[in-house]
Scaffold this active site. Structure first.
Site, short mmCIF file in Angstrom:
data_model
loop_
_atom_site.label_atom_id
_atom_site.label_comp_id
_atom_site.label_asym_id
_atom_site.label_seq_id
_atom_site.Cartn_x
_atom_site.Cartn_y
_atom_site.Cartn_z
N GLU A 1 -9.70 5.87 3.35
CA GLU A 1 -10.54 4.79 3.85
C GLU A 1 -9.62 3.59 4.08
O GLU A 1 -8.55 3.51 3.46
CB GLU A 1 -11.63 4.42 2.83
N SER B 1 1.68 -9.75 -1.14
CA SER B 1 1.30 -8.34 -1.01
C SER B 1 1.52 -7.78 0.38
O SER B 1 1.73 -6.59 0.55
CB SER B 1 -0.16 -8.15 -1.43
N LYS C 1 0.81 -1.22 0.00
CA LYS C 1 0.00 0.00 0.00
C LYS C 1 0.84 1.27 0.00
O LYS C 1 0.43 2.31 -0.52
CB LYS C 1 -0.95 0.01 1.20
#
Lengths: 396, 259
Positions: free
Chosen positions: A111, A376, A89
């Protein structure tokens, strides 16, 4: 095929910018300026320095020898889990906060589902000295309490969202409402390849560093490009990053793994490509799970990061055209996937990532394949779920 | 062709009321419209519910969820409205809601059914103006329905003039940067915005919404505009009504309190 948005932000029939007039100037400003700003040499220099020195890029492409032996093919693990904050991210949040600064914005909102995007946003806000508000569903705040604590320690305000399913979809609604109320000073760092144009394209570009590195690293590791790239898909940002530079190379099979939850036909699932219909949600035309009457249905997955009823418009397009194969694994299978990666390679993955790993067990290999799995994120945030769900099985 | 009902709107201080169809009870749509007509309201907006109304605050969000829980659907709403113009409702009536339920029902059928029921216009907040021009304008024209466009203090003059050229039912002027149910912005800044709009000498009526809740805010925002829309405050008021008589009573008192 190529994966470029047209001038209105559509990928085939999906995408666009379905926003109320209150957000039009903000979205339009981004549309007009994101390509130019992110293309500037000074922007690229600052971005690349932060990706290297702060986030820890490039991430290794690790040859998983025991997994390779187990499945009878070459398995390479793209280690996004080793990044600062523990997931891919941060590739996007660094990019977007640099963009926000150049747009003169002084306040950041986001969010979050699993909390990884929230942590990555809170982190770059601390780095840049900007106030940060993160919207998070109350259900997710409970199951990802560790990340709530991390965000707060980093100085962010975490606002619990109690509407709807109290998960990612509702947190996204609330963040959009905040942006409507604060359009002048605020930039909304959307965490996935969703939302109105240009967010899906912009987030994909910031995440595309994953596939750029995979290409370079495959070149070094014997020169052969992968035969397969596998990644999990919630909204779809790590998958988009992992697929980006391979979309045009039809020789590379691309596989997106969605969360089947309790099973595709159980009524408790998040497998959008299997269950979704085209429609308009969160500012774009895409595929999402909805009723006959066009009401958005609640998703379910053991993984808070995959618990979203839709996918981004690029994925909807890649699914419709058949360029990417979308599959799904259940909650239980993902737990086995997590255990597999932990035991075979010494890597405890995030629950999201565990879905991609679990799909390996469903594939048939002939021996000549070179399979890249995008790892990830790391599993620290999910230890509570692992302990609870695996119970005694955790030591067997 | 009948003359546009929007021509009935008074030149100033027009009062329009928004409510959510299917709230508080599934069958309340027509009783509320009749009560509004009897109470002397000039125009009504009927919200067709959506699970994820991003431009709405907590009151209307909640009313949407209750309506959906009551079983409200687009098809049910059109059944309820089929007798609209035989029931004594003569004021202009618009439908308001998000694109997804409309698209799922089928845009062509949605527009056709709305026109058949005697609806006069549609307010679709998440319809991009580009998409209106490319796709929806033809449907509005075909069914003789009027669009409405939202205007904020940040909407460019060029864009406002483009909206005006489409001959909308009115321009929906937002009193503040916020979702529905908030409070109107600081009055000096807001008045300057309204005056700027007035000085543009547009063909369309300016009707103010978002943050209008009572007599005081109604009077304040209609000083420089043709009228105002009250939504969340009315939705809160009818939430208490137990039966049709209660709805009429609540509506009458609410409107008397504003006018």
């Amino acid at each position: 095929m190529r994966l470029e948005a047209n001038e209105k932000g559509f990928f085939g029939e999906f995408g666009g910018a379905y926003v109320p007039e209150m957000l039009y100037p903000n979205v339009r400003e981004l549309q007009d300026r994101y390509v130019e700003i992110t293309g500037e040499a000074a922007f690229q220099r600052e971005l690349n320095e932060l990706l290297r020195d702060f986030a820890g890029r490039p991430t290794p492409l690790f040859a998983g020898r025991r997994l390779s032996a187990l499945f009878g093919c070459e398995i390479l693990l793209k280690r996004e889990d080793l990044l600062h904050t523990g997931a891919h991210k941060i590739n996007n949040t660094i990019g977007q906060i640099l963009l926000a600064k150049r747009l003169g914005k002084t306040r950041i909102i986001a969010e979050t589902g699993a909390g990884q995007h929230g942590v990555a946003t809170a982190t770059v806000c601390a780095l840049m000295g900007m106030p940060c508000v993160v919207y998070m569903g109350e259900v997710d705040m409970q199951r990802q309490a560790l990340n709530v604590g991390r965000m707060r320690m980093l100085g962010a305000e975490v606002r619990g969202v109690s509407s709807g399913s109290k998960t990612l979809k509702d947190a996204t609604n609330e963040a959009m409402r905040d942006w409507i109320a604060n359009p002048h000073d605020t930039h909304y760092i959307i965490g996935s390849v969703v939302g109105p144009h240009p967010f899906p394209d912009m987030v994909a570009r910031f995440q595309s560093v994953i596939s750029r590195e995979i290409k370079e690293q495959c070149h070094v590791l014997g020169g052969r490009q992968p035969t397969h790239v596998i990644a999990c898909v919630g909204g779809g940002s790590n998958a988009m990053g992992g697929f980006f530079h391979f979309v045009e190379d039809e020789k590379v099979a691309l596989i997106g793994v969605e969360a089947a939850g309790c099973g595709i036909s159980s009524g408790r699932s998040a497998a959008t490509t299997a269950l979704g219909q085209p429609g308009i949600l969160h500012g774009s035309r895409t595929l999402f799970m909805q009723s006959e009457d066009g009401q958005v249905e609640e998703a379910h997955s053991i993984s808070a990061g995959l618990d979203y009823p839709g996918i981004g418009p690029q994925h909807a397009h890649l699914h419709t055209t058949g360029r990417v194969q979308y599959v799904s694994v259940t909650d239980d299978e993902s737990l086995e996937g997590a255990k597999l990666l932990a035991r075979q390679e010494g890597i405890i993955p995030a629950l999201e990532t565990a879905h991609a790993v679990a799909y390996l067990s469903k594939m048939r290999f002939s021996g000549s394949e070179r399979v890249v799995v995008v790892v990830s994120g790391r599993g620290d945030k999910d230890m509570g779920t692992y302990l609870e769900r695996l119970g005694e099985g955790i030591s067997r | 062709m009948t003359c546009s009902r929007f021509l009935q709107l008074p030149a100033e201080r027009a009062l329009s009321v928004f409510f959510t169809a299917g709230f508080p009870r599934l069958g309340d749509t027509m009783p509320i419209l009749e009560a509004l007509q009897e109470s002397g309201v000039d125009m009504a907006e009927v919200g067709f519910p959506f699970s994820d109304p991003v431009a709405d605050g907590p009151t209307i969000q909640e009313s949407n969820l209750v309506a959906l829980g009551n079983g409200m659907t687009v098809a049910t709403l059109f059944e309820q409205l089929s007798g609209l113009r035989r029931s004594g409702v003569t004021m202009p009536v618009l439908l308001m809601g998000y694109l997804n339920p409309l698209e799922r029902f089928g845009a062509e059928s949605f527009f056709a059914r709305a026109a058949e029921c005697g609806v006069d216009g549609l307010i679709l907040p998440d319809m991009p103006f580009d998409e209106y021009l490319d796709r929806y304008r033809a449907l509005f024209k075909k069914e003789r329905l009027k669009p409405v466009f939202l205007v904020t203090s940040r909407t460019s003059e060029e864009r406002i003039r483009a909206f005006d050229a489409e001959e909308p039912a009115f321009l929906y002027v937002l009193s503040s940067d916020a979702v529905t149910g908030g409070r109107a912005a600081v009055s000096e800044e807001r008045d300057a915005f309204f005056k700027r709009l007035k000085e543009m000498r547009l063909k369309s009526k300016l009707i103010v919404g978002f943050g209008v809740s009572d007599r005081e805010s109604f009077n304040a925002v209609t000083r420089h505009t043709a009228g105002a829309i009250i939504g969340s405050a009315f939705v809160r008021a009818v939430a208490e009504a137990k039966d049709d008589a209660g709805l009429r009573e609540v509506t009458k008192n609410f409107i008397a309190g504003v006018r």
